[in-house]
Design an enzyme around this catalytic site. Sequence first.
Site, PDB file in Angstrom:
ATOM      1  CG  ASP A  44      -0.032  -0.362  -9.437  1.00 53.67           C
ATOM      2  OD1 ASP A  44      -0.074  -1.500  -9.962  1.00 53.67           O
ATOM      3  OD2 ASP A  44      -0.963   0.126  -8.794  1.00 53.67           O
ATOM      4  CB  ALA A  45       6.234   2.135  -8.738  1.00 53.00           C
ATOM      5  CE1 TYR A  47       2.017  -3.578 -16.954  1.00 50.40           C
ATOM      6  CE2 TYR A  47       1.029  -1.407 -16.697  1.00 50.40           C
ATOM      7  CZ  TYR A  47       1.102  -2.619 -17.361  1.00 50.40           C
ATOM      8  OH  TYR A  47       0.276  -2.866 -18.421  1.00 50.40           O
ATOM      9  CG  ASP A  48       3.218   3.354 -13.460  1.00 48.90           C
ATOM     10  OD1 ASP A  48       2.414   2.609 -14.043  1.00 48.90           O
ATOM     11  OD2 ASP A  48       2.941   4.020 -12.448  1.00 48.90           O
ATOM     12  CG  LEU A  94     -17.588 -11.295   6.924  1.00 53.52           C
ATOM     13  CD1 LEU A  94     -18.571 -11.759   5.866  1.00 53.52           C
ATOM     14  CD2 LEU A  94     -18.326 -10.879   8.186  1.00 53.52           C
ATOM     15  CD  GLU A 127     -26.245 -10.207   3.748  1.00 52.92           C
ATOM     16  OE1 GLU A 127     -26.159  -9.264   2.956  1.00 52.92           O
ATOM     17  OE2 GLU A 127     -26.313 -10.079   4.981  1.00 52.92           O
ATOM     18  CE  LYS A 129     -17.192 -13.843   2.200  1.00 52.97           C
ATOM     19  NZ  LYS A 129     -16.315 -13.573   1.084  1.00 52.97           N
ATOM     20  CG  ASP A 131     -15.847 -14.272  -5.466  1.00 49.60           C
ATOM     21  OD1 ASP A 131     -15.095 -13.528  -4.800  1.00 49.60           O
ATOM     22  OD2 ASP A 131     -15.457 -15.283  -6.070  1.00 49.60           O
ATOM     23  NE  ARG A 150     -11.697  -5.680   4.183  1.00 51.83           N
ATOM     24  CZ  ARG A 150     -10.627  -6.379   4.511  1.00 51.83           C
ATOM     25  NH1 ARG A 150      -9.726  -6.656   3.592  1.00 51.83           N
ATOM     26  NH2 ARG A 150     -10.434  -6.798   5.738  1.00 51.83           N
ATOM     27  CD  GLU A 186     -18.067  -7.907  -2.217  1.00 49.18           C
ATOM     28  OE1 GLU A 186     -18.189  -7.273  -1.142  1.00 49.18           O
ATOM     29  OE2 GLU A 186     -17.161  -8.745  -2.425  1.00 49.18           O
ATOM     30  CE1 TYR A 238     -20.911  -6.090   2.555  1.00 41.56           C
ATOM     31  CE2 TYR A 238     -21.462  -6.805   0.332  1.00 41.56           C
ATOM     32  CZ  TYR A 238     -20.525  -6.463   1.290  1.00 41.56           C
ATOM     33  OH  TYR A 238     -19.196  -6.503   0.972  1.00 41.56           O
ATOM     34  CE  LYS A 302     -23.652  -9.105   6.849  1.00 47.04           C
ATOM     35  NZ  LYS A 302     -24.013  -8.179   5.768  1.00 47.04           N
ATOM     36  CE  LYS A 326     -15.412 -17.781   1.720  1.00 50.29           C
ATOM     37  NZ  LYS A 326     -14.052 -17.845   1.892  1.00 50.29           N
ATOM     38  CB  CYS A 420      19.555 -24.720   6.112  1.00 52.56           C
ATOM     39  SG  CYS A 420      18.950 -23.164   5.423  1.00 52.56           S
ATOM     40  CB  CYS A 422      21.610 -21.004   4.507  1.00 52.18           C
ATOM     41  SG  CYS A 422      22.033 -21.802   6.065  1.00 52.18           S
ATOM     42  CB  CYS A 444      17.591 -23.339   8.937  1.00 55.10           C
ATOM     43  SG  CYS A 444      19.158 -22.491   9.153  1.00 55.10           S
ATOM     44  CB  CYS A 450      20.075 -18.842   8.249  1.00 56.73           C
ATOM     45  SG  CYS A 450      19.267 -19.432   6.752  1.00 56.73           S
TER      46      CYS A 450
END
Length: 698
Positions: A44-45, A47-48, A94, A127, A129, A131, A150, A186, A238, A302, A326, A420, A422, A444, A450
């Site tokens: 973000d920085a 980009y600013d 989860l 229940e 999940k 997205d 989160r 969610e 939930y 759960k 899933k 490698c 390198c 390597c 390296c």
Amino acid sequence: MSISTTPVEALTELEAGAELAELALVIADADKRYYQDDAPTLTDAEYDVLRRRNLAIEARFPQLKRADSPTDQIGARPAERFDKLRHAVPMLSLDNAFTDADAADFVERVRRFLMIDAAEPVVVTAEPKIDGLSCSLRYEAGRLVSAATRGDGAEGENVTANVRTIADVPGILVGDVPEVIEVRGEVYMSHADFAALNARQLAEGKPAFANPRNAAAGSLRQLDAAITRSRPLRFFAYAWGEAPQLPAETQFDVVQAFGRWGFRVNPLMVRCQTIDDLLGHYHHIEALRAGLGYDIDGVVYKVDRLDWQARLGFVSRSPRWAIAHKFPAERATTVLEGIDIQVGRTGAHTPVARLTPVTVGGVVVSNATLHNEDEIRRKDLRIGDTVVIQRAGDVIPQVVGIVADKRPADAVEYVFPQHCACSLQTPLVREATASGEEGAIKRCGGEFACPYQRQEHLKHFVSRKAFDIDGIGDKQIALFFEKGWIKEPADLFTLEARNGEIQLQREEGFGWQSVKNLFDAIRERRNIALERFIFALGIRNVGETTARVLAAGYGGWAAFVEAGQAVAAGDAKARDDMDALDQIGETVIDSVARYFAEAHNLAVLARLTAEVTVLDAEKPKTDTEVAGLTIVFTGSLEKMTRDEAKARAVSLGAKVSGSVSKKTDLVVAGPGAGSKLADAQKHGVKVISEDDWLAMIS
Ligand code: IVH
């Protein structure tokens, strides 16, 4: 992108025009990465900085403002950062199940852990999940006081103002609600709203979002809440965080209470008595998936009884009482254009498939992991082949196999490098696995000598879960390393003092303001949490979770170093103590030992700890009867399993050890206890029964 460091006042009109053209391109590309790929290439920085420079040039040369000026797209992406909010109770993730058998295993594991006999049902809720992105909403006296994303689970972004614009989120709860409650759920966008938003974006000449989840995330993370208000977000409740008084004793009933208080709760949540019920409901939801009108990527199970949830507790970052089943991965075909090698922090050479970009489940995929040399041979992949790829959730896309009859005549076999890339040209070797067989990964062995590995170590060191230094990412590390300014972590902290020589502000991509921000960000990290510090060292097999366990186990840097050096010296007691930590085993201990046995590492650490202060880990609980005690469990326990007993003891602030010594405070012995009982007598350690133990912790 390298922006010019010429002050805007000194630009000629010609230079200004050229720079505006480049800025328009670069910002548009950054927007695409952000919206389409959900894989921002700029912080973000950074980009600013670009946007501000663009604005400053336009202010000085208004006549040069372009038709496609990024300025007219302000608000396309959050312009600055949000304040951080610490979660009172961490937001967890989860564990995943991918098959019906995995799901059945989950229920059986719960049954075993709690020692529930076969006749008693283990009631589990199921229940969808959703997205979207999870959010924690704090209510005090029934009023919404804060909302956080989160984030990394411990700390999220303060999005309170934005969340207040979501119609599904009540500002005031109705009915008999507790004084304090954090409701979690969610934030998501429906298919219809997503389509309408994208149509609007395109009509306004703005980029379209790749999928509803990106759109929801991008809309919630707007600094201007008015923009969030114009984007129709929704919310399903939930789960919960801090909740001193819950309205019910089961998962299902608490969520239903949320519904009465004014939240939307998912109508497809049910209670299941048997594994058959559970799988039946999974397949029912799977059949409804396409018609729901919002994206879901699985079914969450759960354990219904909250007292059982409490006994089950957590393993690292996820609860033992829940799992996400899933839906199967989505697949697509595309062409394998080439294979690149990525050299990791540990010297591992991982082949990566370069693919003709293709959309899989709403996300554009242009790379997929090929794991190792054997995998390429096993799948008989040739450059030019048409391949089937699959993508499940957030997992890195995989190449499933080739479409044999589409192989072109000029398809080229891939030859895996022997050395490698390198400067040392170290021959690549396959390490033996734990069981002594030849491993599949080619490495390597140059380690810190390296340059690739050094650089990868440094990238890891500044990464988000480690030192998290704003404004320093892979690109900056590559530059600093190439210039010889930073050879090891400590050098980061002396960069500012050496800037008289270095003159970072003269480099492309840096102005004096971004250099100042960078030094501020580095200075801010001179005090660092123990768990982040341990993780940042990049010790083999010590990931984020293990680092956290070690930090909690040793409490302070000095104690951890002492233990590390002791295991390196072959001290059996130190080894036992480390082994006694939850989830730490031989592999980790060997890696820690190897790390501390290396003089070079100790020197690097000495220089680093001269620059930074490592903060002690958060104190374990001290207000319980067993807090601070070192406890050994032995013999068979009858009312709970050994794992459960250990987990309980740790959660109450005790340390659990695997062997009895004079430092042991208490031995809990069940029937069949053997040599440890004798050790306890020898050292004069108090021995109690399982019932005494239960009484003590109740
Ligand atoms: S429960 C302690 N229930 O999935 C467990 N999570 O992979 C708390 N998610 O971060 C989560 N739908 O964002 C739960 N019905 C649901 C969910 C759900 C979506 C998300 C959530 C979480 C992620 C974990």
